[in-house]
Enzyme design. Structure first.
Site, mmCIF file in Angstrom:
data_model
loop_
_atom_site.group_PDB
_atom_site.id
_atom_site.type_symbol
_atom_site.label_atom_id
_atom_site.label_comp_id
_atom_site.label_asym_id
_atom_site.label_seq_id
_atom_site.Cartn_x
_atom_site.Cartn_y
_atom_site.Cartn_z
ATOM 1 N N ASP A 178 37.171 -51.589 38.811
ATOM 2 C CA ASP A 178 36.171 -52.496 39.379
ATOM 3 C C ASP A 178 35.104 -52.934 38.383
ATOM 4 O O ASP A 178 33.960 -53.201 38.751
ATOM 5 C CB ASP A 178 35.498 -51.852 40.614
ATOM 6 N N LYS A 181 37.197 -57.097 36.027
ATOM 7 C CA LYS A 181 38.324 -57.612 35.248
ATOM 8 C C LYS A 181 38.818 -58.967 35.767
ATOM 9 O O LYS A 181 39.142 -59.852 34.989
ATOM 10 C CB LYS A 181 39.495 -56.609 35.280
ATOM 11 N N GLY A 233 41.944 -54.532 43.325
ATOM 12 C CA GLY A 233 41.297 -55.627 44.043
ATOM 13 C C GLY A 233 40.463 -56.383 43.030
ATOM 14 O O GLY A 233 39.435 -55.884 42.591
ATOM 15 N N HIS A 234 40.939 -57.544 42.623
ATOM 16 C CA HIS A 234 40.267 -58.306 41.562
ATOM 17 C C HIS A 234 39.613 -59.544 42.169
ATOM 18 O O HIS A 234 40.294 -60.424 42.698
ATOM 19 C CB HIS A 234 41.274 -58.689 40.474
ATOM 20 N N GLN A 273 42.861 -51.068 37.607
ATOM 21 C CA GLN A 273 42.151 -49.778 37.562
ATOM 22 C C GLN A 273 41.359 -49.675 36.240
ATOM 23 O O GLN A 273 40.963 -50.693 35.706
ATOM 24 C CB GLN A 273 43.116 -48.591 37.723
HETATM 25 P P1 GDP Z 1 37.882 -55.676 39.179
HETATM 26 O O1 GDP Z 1 38.689 -54.793 40.059
HETATM 27 O O2 GDP Z 1 37.654 -55.077 37.825
HETATM 28 O O3 GDP Z 1 38.418 -57.071 39.076
HETATM 29 O O4 GDP Z 1 36.447 -55.777 39.851
HETATM 30 P P2 GDP Z 1 36.163 -56.020 41.425
HETATM 31 O O5 GDP Z 1 36.445 -57.429 41.746
HETATM 32 O O6 GDP Z 1 36.795 -54.972 42.244
HETATM 33 O O7 GDP Z 1 34.609 -55.691 41.472
HETATM 34 C C1 GDP Z 1 33.681 -56.385 40.707
HETATM 35 C C2 GDP Z 1 32.639 -56.980 41.651
HETATM 36 O O8 GDP Z 1 31.519 -57.384 40.894
HETATM 37 C C3 GDP Z 1 33.113 -58.228 42.356
HETATM 38 O O9 GDP Z 1 32.501 -58.303 43.618
HETATM 39 C C4 GDP Z 1 32.631 -59.349 41.454
HETATM 40 O O10 GDP Z 1 32.429 -60.570 42.152
HETATM 41 C C5 GDP Z 1 31.324 -58.802 40.979
HETATM 42 N N1 GDP Z 1 30.911 -59.197 39.632
HETATM 43 C C6 GDP Z 1 31.658 -59.406 38.529
HETATM 44 N N2 GDP Z 1 30.873 -59.653 37.457
HETATM 45 C C7 GDP Z 1 29.605 -59.598 37.901
HETATM 46 C C8 GDP Z 1 28.330 -59.732 37.264
HETATM 47 O O11 GDP Z 1 28.211 -59.941 36.059
HETATM 48 N N3 GDP Z 1 27.228 -59.589 38.057
HETATM 49 C C9 GDP Z 1 27.308 -59.327 39.392
HETATM 50 N N4 GDP Z 1 26.181 -59.195 40.067
HETATM 51 N N5 GDP Z 1 28.489 -59.181 40.015
HETATM 52 C C10 GDP Z 1 29.617 -59.311 39.284
HETATM 53 P P1 IMO Z 2 40.885 -52.278 40.297
HETATM 54 O O1 IMO Z 2 42.082 -52.878 39.604
HETATM 55 C C1 IMO Z 2 38.788 -48.701 41.566
HETATM 56 C C2 IMO Z 2 41.205 -45.244 42.711
HETATM 57 C C3 IMO Z 2 41.189 -44.825 44.168
HETATM 58 C C4 IMO Z 2 41.405 -43.343 44.030
HETATM 59 C C5 IMO Z 2 42.383 -43.253 42.864
HETATM 60 C C6 IMO Z 2 43.837 -43.150 43.276
HETATM 61 O O2 IMO Z 2 40.354 -53.084 41.396
HETATM 62 O O3 IMO Z 2 39.883 -51.856 39.282
HETATM 63 P P2 IMO Z 2 45.601 -44.828 44.322
HETATM 64 O O4 IMO Z 2 45.493 -45.804 45.448
HETATM 65 O O5 IMO Z 2 45.926 -45.442 43.017
HETATM 66 O O6 IMO Z 2 46.496 -43.680 44.667
HETATM 67 O O7 IMO Z 2 44.127 -44.189 44.188
HETATM 68 O O8 IMO Z 2 42.184 -44.430 42.097
HETATM 69 N N1 IMO Z 2 41.581 -46.652 42.465
HETATM 70 C C7 IMO Z 2 40.712 -47.600 42.104
HETATM 71 N N2 IMO Z 2 39.376 -47.566 41.960
HETATM 72 N N3 IMO Z 2 39.447 -49.835 41.286
HETATM 73 C C8 IMO Z 2 40.791 -49.889 41.392
HETATM 74 O O9 IMO Z 2 41.509 -50.966 40.992
HETATM 75 C C9 IMO Z 2 41.484 -48.755 41.864
HETATM 76 N N4 IMO Z 2 42.780 -48.461 42.116
HETATM 77 C C10 IMO Z 2 42.826 -47.168 42.466
HETATM 78 O O10 IMO Z 2 39.967 -45.129 44.772
HETATM 79 O O11 IMO Z 2 40.216 -42.710 43.641
HETATM 80 MG MG MG Z 3 38.577 -53.921 41.934
#
Ligand code: GDP
Ligand code: IMO
Ligand code: MG
Length: 421
Positions: free
Chosen positions: A12, A15, A39-40, A221
């Site tokens: 998270d 990415k 979840g991107h 991840q």
């Molecule tokens: P990922 O799994 O690495 O793609 O990240 P996620 O989408 O799960 O979580 C990142 C969250 O931070 C999302 O809700 C994005 O919209 C938000 N986000 C990304 N970059 C920024 C930033 O620079 N500032 C803020 N405030 N939010 C951001």
């Molecule tokens: P993105 O790509 C954050 C975490 C779960 C749990 C552990 C194992 O959005 O960064 P799993 O479902 O793989 O068996 O869970 O890994 N986890 C993540 N945490 N971002 C993710 O993906 C994750 N994918 C798995 O919360 O702790």
């Molecule tokens: Mg994510």
């Protein structure tokens, strides 16, 4: 050549946004590991979408998006996601390709994930319950079914055989939920999947590289969730690090050029497991609120804390990171002081190395303090216009990690990215 964008923390890191931003410079965007546990989040024309399985380049016209062999794929989630993307005007049928070697997540994998987690009680991993671990277990256990198998007439027989094996496991767990509805949607989604572009992924991508096309590998991840190098057993079930790009796409290591590591300006973790710099106080609460730190896949509140440079340096080492991207810098805007962990104290001894078994240790993070910048940076476009205190923070990180922070993200919007000088 191939460049990689991957997460350096516990996932998270942002990415999705970063891949979407850079996709314009590439011809192919490819996922190489993980599955719908990811979840991107992207903002496309101001509209939010969360991608779980489709690579984050899908909103760019004429870019090839490949789901590689290292991914585990849930057809039900893929179908749903394709429909959402289509509703946003994207012709996924044209640009989405799937490797025939990609393993399938079956309904029983999800059930086993649920049953296994429940059986662990307080020691649960905090899995997203998407069936990731059971699907990878069947891959390494040489039982799994792959996307290419779908096109073979023996598929149903193979499915039934595996289903029976899974039932025995489920019986062992005394799992007796009715999953017939899951199976119904699974078979429906398989018909959908069959119509997509199923390719021989390794030839497909190597041909592109041969033709001089540029490939961007999108990690899911984060490095501290890597099955080998993360905080085992509190990890995911794939190699999330750059090494996973080779096995997850079928490309040779010499093809990889830049490894762009993404880190938040602080740190979060969702699920169980060690997190030395976690803040169980008001500041942690403030980070969660300001950063909207709730899981993109499960909605769970993310645990929040200070940036951990011991872990980050480790992640840079095992990935061969060549450039850093710092996201969510704006989330720190209102803080009076910031802290950065630059070593651990374990049993009264200082160390800058990640210990073998973090979850059995009492780790005291050692912090360096910084004054906050107390300025709203969300509208800043140029590095020179960032507050002086923020530059001090960035310079410290650059020096400690000895890798330059090349980009700073100052908001979720697709245009909120500052090129560092
Ligand atoms: P990922 O799994 O690495 O793609 O990240 P996620 O989408 O799960 O979580 C990142 C969250 O931070 C999302 O809700 C994005 O919209 C938000 N986000 C990304 N970059 C920024 C930033 O620079 N500032 C803020 N405030 N939010 C951001
Ligand atoms: P993105 O790509 C954050 C975490 C779960 C749990 C552990 C194992 O959005 O960064 P799993 O479902 O793989 O068996 O869970 O890994 N986890 C993540 N945490 N971002 C993710 O993906 C994750 N994918 C798995 O919360 O702790
Ligand atoms: Mg994510």
């Amino acid at each position: 050549m191939v460049d990689v964008i991957l997460g350096l923390q516990f996932g998270d890191e942002g990415k999705g946004k970063i891949v979407d931003y850079f996709a314009k410079n590439y011809d192919v965007v490819a996922r190489f590991q993980g599955g719908p546990n990811a979840g991107h989040t992207l903002y496309v024309d101001g509209k939010k979408i969360v991608l779980h399985q489709i690579p984050s380049g899908i909103f760019h016209e004429n870019k090839i998006n490949l789901i590689g062999n290292g991914v585990v794929l849930d057809p039900v989630i893929l179908k749903r996601e394709c429909n959402s993307v289509e509703a946003m005007g994207i012709d996924y049928k044209k640009n989405l390709f799937i490797s025939q070697r990609t393993h399938l997540i079956l309904p029983t994998h999800r059930a086993i994930d649920k049953a296994s987690e429940a059986s662990k009680g307080n020691d649960k991993i905090g899995s997203t319950l998407k069936g990731i671990s059971p699907a990878y277990m069947d891959k390494t256990g040489r039982n799994g079914l792959r996307v290419g198998d779908l096109l073979d007439k023996s598929f149903i027989t193979q499915y039934i055989r595996l289903r029976l094996k899974h039932q025995k496991l489920l019986d062992n767990f005394s799992f007796n939920e009715d999953i017939s509805a899951w199976e119904e949607e699974f078979f429906d989604a398989l018909e959908f999947l069959k119509e997509l572009k199923i390719v021989n992924g390794e030839y497909f991508i190597n041909d592109k590289i041969q033709q001089g096309k540029k490939v961007l590998a999108e990690g899911a991840q984060g490095s501290m969730l890597d099955v080998d190098f993360g905080t085992f057993p509190y990890v995911t079930s794939s190699n999330t690090i750059s090494a996973g790009v080779c096995s997850g796409l079928g490309i040779a290591p010499q093809k990889i050029k830049e490894v762009l590591g993404v880190t938040k300006a602080y740190c979060t973790r969702v699920g169980s497991g060690p997190f030395p710099t976690e803040l169980n106080d008001e500041t942690g609460e403030q980070l969660r609120k300001t950063g909207n730190e709730f899981g993109s896949t499960t909605g769970r509140p993310r645990r929040c804390g200070w940036i951990d440079l011991v872990a980050l340096k480790f992640a840079c080492m095992i990935n061969g990171v060549t450039q850093l991207i710092m996201t969510k810098a704006d989330v720190l805007d209102a803080l009076n002081t910031l802290q950065v962990c630059n070593s651990y104290k374990i049993d009264n001894e200082d160390t800058t190395e990640i210990p073998f078994q973090m979850s059995r240790m009492n780790i005291d993070p050692v912090y360096q303090r910084f004054a906050g910048w107390k300025t709203d940076i969300t509208g800043v476009k140029n590095f020179e216009d960032l507050p002086a205190n923020m530059k001090v923070y960035i310079n410290y990180l650059n020096g400690f990690l000895n890798i330059p922070i090349k980009f700073i993200s100052n908001g979720p919007g697709s245009d909120q990215l500052i090129v560092a000088l």
